[in-house]
Design an enzyme around this catalytic site. Structure first.
Site, PDB file in Angstrom:
ATOM      1  N   LYS B  80       0.794  -1.157  -0.104  1.00 38.11           N
ATOM      2  CA  LYS B  80       0.020   0.147   0.017  1.00 38.11           C
ATOM      3  C   LYS B  80       0.837   1.307  -0.004  1.00 38.11           C
ATOM      4  CE  LYS B  80      -3.899  -2.014   2.898  1.00 38.11           C
ATOM      5  NZ  LYS B  80      -4.767  -2.201   1.900  1.00 38.11           N
ATOM      6  N   GLY B 213     -13.437  -5.597   6.085  1.00 33.93           N
ATOM      7  CA  GLY B 213     -14.710  -6.092   6.915  1.00 33.93           C
ATOM      8  C   GLY B 213     -14.947  -7.722   6.584  1.00 33.93           C
TER       9      GLY B 213
END
Lengths: 188, 291
Positions: B80, B213
């Site tokens: 990232k 999630g």
């Protein structure tokens, strides 16, 4: 003619699209009960061979599919699929089906920055486009016939009814390889 | 040799389809993930749940740590960088990362501009919570999209909301008359050609994964049935009681996402799931970063 497409992980949808363009019927193989259907050819798609190899064993597809391949079911295997068929993997101790007498090297052209597109002559088929994505190549082809090379590296081979390609015909527009594969499937 | 990097980069994402991409923080975790059937790993110093807990500014990981993970596994490795931080992206390209995630999980470096991803040879995946965001990221050069979800919560509600939003916007574009597409492009704030592509094909022009999630095999199956082409699992694995078993179960659930009987078996005895926090219990909504 009906073709089973192994659909555990990877770009199986692209293969199905190509088969549809050729007018062949196909279905996805995701679990054991899918093998109840009769089929004339098998596609092992691109994806990650570590994932597909593991799922094949855990979902109990490994032995029945291996038997079908050794019994002569025509197979078209691309990239990760080629690794599944190889008897030896140079940089990995795992052997999956091991039904082709070839040694392959995984990620042999390097990481994603080494991925490339080219075209090359293929035996029985003629000039075809070739897309290599983090691709393997064949380092030794003892019992199999060499079908294509690029940059001096073996990228396609055939042994009996098994065709192994380091590249992805499912990503290019040309359907010549599929037509050739389907001709093997209809021979039986 | 003709080489269209963007096409090749979209094609790498196609190879990841039907797979699970797992967050890992060490080479050991990367090996566990690979053995459990991950189709790629995301190398980062702290998983989103810990980033959330620690607070402060969250940046690109140490390149040495990322390289350690690249050496440990044979599957693609992603990492990232902060939204808009093209220098971090240049560093990740320099170490030959397979995919860069320009991610809202890290602190944004630019509150107006995303990275011009067309300047890069390595591929980018970006988060989106609706079709407009997805198509804007694609026009900037992203070759893969994922839902934003709400990272580090173990709460699937936002990923579901984002996927349903994208699906419904895609269906709306599909049903439009061609004359209406120009206005749709204006409303969505995206280039016309991308709107036209969605209208004709009923999908975005790159692979679309679910993220943010996912904590259980059922979560993964839910997202796949909603149309995700694969799943990212961040904190859900290594924050749970039995990472190997949970990872392996999620991989199988993604492959056979519509076989409830199989997923029932996979869901047995997985140990403790990550505790999770509800979206209304958190003060920082990462999904609101980078529109």
């Amino acid at each position: 003619m009906v073709i089973g497409v192994l659909a555990l992980q990877g770009d199986f949808a692209e293969h199905k699209q190509k088969l549809a363009e050729c007018g062949a019927e196909c279905f996805e193989i995701r679990q054991l009960k899918d093998l109840e259907r009769k089929f004339d050819g098998l596609i092992l798609p691109g994806g990650e061979s570590t994932v597909i190899g593991k799922l094949l064993r855990e979902i109990d597809l490994f032995e029945p599919l291996k038997k079908k391949i050794t019994d002569g079911l025509p197979v078209l295997a691309t990239c990760a699929g080629m690794i599944l068929l190889a008897k030896n993997i140079e940089n990995d101790n795992t052997v999956h089906f091991g039904t082709m007498d070839i040694t392959v090297k995984r990620n042999a052209f390097g990481r994603q920055l080494g991925s490339f597109h080219t075209s090359s002559e293929m035996k029985y088929i003629g000039e075809v486009p070739m897309t290599f994505i983090r691709a393997p190549y064949i380092t030794e082809c003892s019992g199999a016939e060499i079908l294509a090379e690029t940059d001096g590296k073996i990228v396609a081979s055939k042994q009996g009814n098994q065709i192994a390609l380091a590249f992805h015909p499912e990503l290019d527009e040309c359907i010549k390889i599929y037509e050739y594969f389907l001709s093997l499937c209809s021979d039986d | 040799m003709e080489n269209n990097r963007y096409k090749l980069n979209k094609e790498l994402a196609q190879m990841l389809k039907g797979g699970v991409i797992m967050d890992v923080t060490t080479p050991e975790q990367a090996k566990i993930a690979e053995a459990a059937g991950a189709c790629a790993v995301m190398a980062l110093e702290r998983i989103p749940a810990d980033i959330r807990a620690a607070g402060g500014v969250s940046r690109m990981s140490d390149p040495k740590m990322i390289k350690g993970i690249m050496d440990a596994v044979s599957i693609p490795v992603m990492a990232k960088c902060r939204i808009g931080h093209f220098a971090e992206a240049q560093i990740l390209q320099a170490i030959e990362i397979d995919y860069i995630d320009e991610s809202e999980v890290l602190s944004p470096a630019d509150d107006v501009y995303h990275i011009n991803k067309r300047n890069f040879d390595v591929p980018f995946v970006c988060g989106a919570k609706d079709l407009g965001e997805a198509l804007r990221r694609i026009s900037e050069g992203a070759s893969m999209i994922r839902t934003k979800g709400e990272p580090g919560t173990g709460d699937i509600v936002q990923a579901v909301r984002h996927m349903r939003m994208m699906n419904s916007e895609i269906r709306r574009l599909q049903s439009m008359d061609e004359d209406e597409l120009y206005n749709a492009a204006k409303v969505l704030q995206v280039p016309f050609d991308l709107v036209q592509y969605v209208h004709e094909n009923g999908r975005i022009p790159v692979v679309n994964f679910a993220a943010g999630g996912v904590a259980t095999p059922a979560d993964a199956a839910l997202m796949m049935q909603l149309g995700a082409e694969g799943v990212f699992v961040g904190s859900g694995i290594f924050k749970s009681g039995n990472p190997e078993k949970r990872a392996s179960a999620i991989v199988k659930a993604v492959t056979n996402y519509s076989d409830a009987k199989m997923i029932a078996e996979l869901s047995e005895d997985l140990g403790e799931a990550m505790v999770g926090i509800n979206e209304n219990e958190i003060s920082l909504l990462m999904a609101e970063r980078g529109k």
